[in-house]
Design an enzyme around this catalytic site. Sequence first.
Site, PDB file in Angstrom:
ATOM      1  N   GLU A  50       0.806  -1.223   0.000  1.00 47.29           N
ATOM      2  CA  GLU A  50       0.000   0.000   0.000  1.00 47.29           C
ATOM      3  C   GLU A  50       0.841   1.277   0.000  1.00 47.29           C
ATOM      4  OE1 GLU A  50      -4.157  -1.416   1.914  1.00 47.29           O
ATOM      5  OE2 GLU A  50      -2.635  -0.934   3.389  1.00 47.29           O
TER       6      GLU A  50
HETATM    7  C1  TNX Z   1      -5.323  -4.275   4.455  1.00 44.87           C
HETATM    8  S1  TNX Z   1      -3.555  -6.656   3.796  1.00 44.87           S
HETATM    9  C2  TNX Z   1      -4.083  -4.110   5.004  1.00 44.87           C
HETATM   10  C3  TNX Z   1      -3.961  -3.831   6.447  1.00 44.87           C
HETATM   11  C4  TNX Z   1      -5.287  -3.608   7.112  1.00 44.87           C
HETATM   12  C5  TNX Z   1      -6.290  -4.610   6.579  1.00 44.87           C
HETATM   13  C6  TNX Z   1      -7.637  -4.513   7.212  1.00 44.87           C
HETATM   14  C7  TNX Z   1      -2.548  -5.505   3.832  1.00 44.87           C
HETATM   15  C8  TNX Z   1      -1.260  -5.818   3.287  1.00 44.87           C
HETATM   16  N1  TNX Z   1      -2.905  -4.299   4.310  1.00 44.87           N
HETATM   17  O1  TNX Z   1      -3.111  -2.737   6.651  1.00 44.87           O
HETATM   18  O2  TNX Z   1      -5.142  -3.755   8.488  1.00 44.87           O
HETATM   19  O3  TNX Z   1      -6.432  -4.444   5.199  1.00 44.87           O
HETATM   20  O4  TNX Z   1      -8.457  -5.559   6.802  1.00 44.87           O
END
Ligand code: TNX
Length: 543
Positions: A349
């Site tokens: 992200e």
């Molecule tokens: C996505 S899965 C995220 C997390 C959040 C989660 C909540 C991923 C690599 N990143 O930072 O906690 O969704 O469901």
Amino acid sequence: MTARNPRRLRGRAAPWLVLASIVALLVPALNASAAGTTTAAPSNILQDIVPAPVVVTANTAVSYQLNPGTVVFTSPAARPVGDYLAGLVRPATGFVVPVVSIPAIPEALPGISLLLQGADPSVGTEGYQLDVTARTVVIRANTAAGLFYGVQTLRQILPAKLADRTRQPGPWLVPGGHVLDFPRYGHRGAMLDVARHFMSVADVKRYIDEISLYKVNYLHLHLTDDQGWRLAINGWPRLTSFGGTTGEGGGPGGFYTQDQFRDIIAYAQAHFVTIVPEVDVPAHSDAALASYAQLNCDGVAPPLYTDIGTAPNDTLCVDKAITFQFLNDVIGQIAALTPGPYVDIGGDEVSTLTTDQYTAFLQHVQKIVVAHGKKLMGWAEALTATTPADSTGQFWIYDSTKAQVVAASQQGAQIVMSPCIFTYLDQKYAPNTPPDPLGLEWAGDINTQTAYGWDPTQVLAGVPDTAISGVEAPLWTDVVTTFAQVQQMTFPRLPAIAEIGWSTADSHDWTSFSQRLANQGPLWKSMGINYYQDPDVAWPAGS
Ligand code: TNX
């Protein structure tokens, strides 16, 4: 030292021989009398094992009864597993359960034997063979890990009340028969996010106890995120003294000292669980940026972030040398702490870097990880930038990174499957009806049948089967705040995912699984596991 001193060698050898002979003489009488007085049928059947073993052959004509004279015999290198088993058996039975190590056991002695000899070769490095007769319970394996997994099977086929911490009435019957078992994948993982909501050392240990029951062998700890930095790093004290002081929702936070982290790692090792430590960079780094102004491109520290989601600017300054000094310290210290093969650098992200910046950053980080003797692990996004042959990527989201994950897997990257629509333990079990059930919903509602309803080889077309290391069920704690909630989101979905990681694809069957799962309910009740009573599963009354 002992080799140079034959007298000491003789002196050391004698006690086990004497003890073993006394015990061997004594125990048949006890066992025979116990077996002779037993008429009750075992409360559990041999088939009630999760994950499903490769072969189960019940012999309902016999059962072994734990009794006051039951001894655990072990090969010397399996002694810790014997002590662990005896520790599980003693509280509820009140039996003494001596543990006796014997270098070579000519034939199975009456009682329980954990042997590093004589296993069927097919059990490999993690499998085991279990044989239960009226006189003996024998677990054979090539490794202590295999014996440990045999003991997990034994825990499941003994009466559930064995898990009570207080003395309970017997009889303590083990159903007769034969089990031959080994895993489909070497990586059977769970993840706990201790960054959003901090979990104490005791809670992490308890999680290790509970996931071990399903032969999970990796615990990924998400140690840093915008909302908190949870591991002390020498030379960077503010990461924890400031960056660890809160969490999502503004709670008190917390962190592990390096000694506490070593304690977690040792506990995990004793349960044949490898810790995968994750430091999530370059994004998800507000806690670090808030702690050290010099890590920010503008030299100004942002405030600590306590909301859900990601902080407004949570990305490390990839143009500064100090960023890589910082990462070298962090990764070096984590690598030195962990005996496992991986340092996980997150990599997910990232929205504020160009593709070139992201790629250059991750390549640099990968060099640091390799220089400290470890393999890079990261979320799927990392595979778009790292050297495939030196990387393990965790597939989680069905977005544009999919194609690059497939390409990397074809160039030698290993993939751990965590498809969010099946494995995300922070998602709700059921739709959002009042009273609002716990969990998020962005990946969909995931009831137990959904968590069970997939196969790692079918997730991404084009990923070679050999590139799949296994599976992981991540538990993010954005909305999960207490350990009771951790349990509720984990059980019964984690056992479903553990079965996908351990059992053969051929054995996959919801009807069989849900029946075997239902019979874990009484065990969870005895263990104090706060589980979700999924209405699709016929839990026994009172469990
Ligand atoms: C996505 S899965 C995220 C997390 C959040 C989660 C909540 C991923 C690599 N990143 O930072 O906690 O969704 O469901």
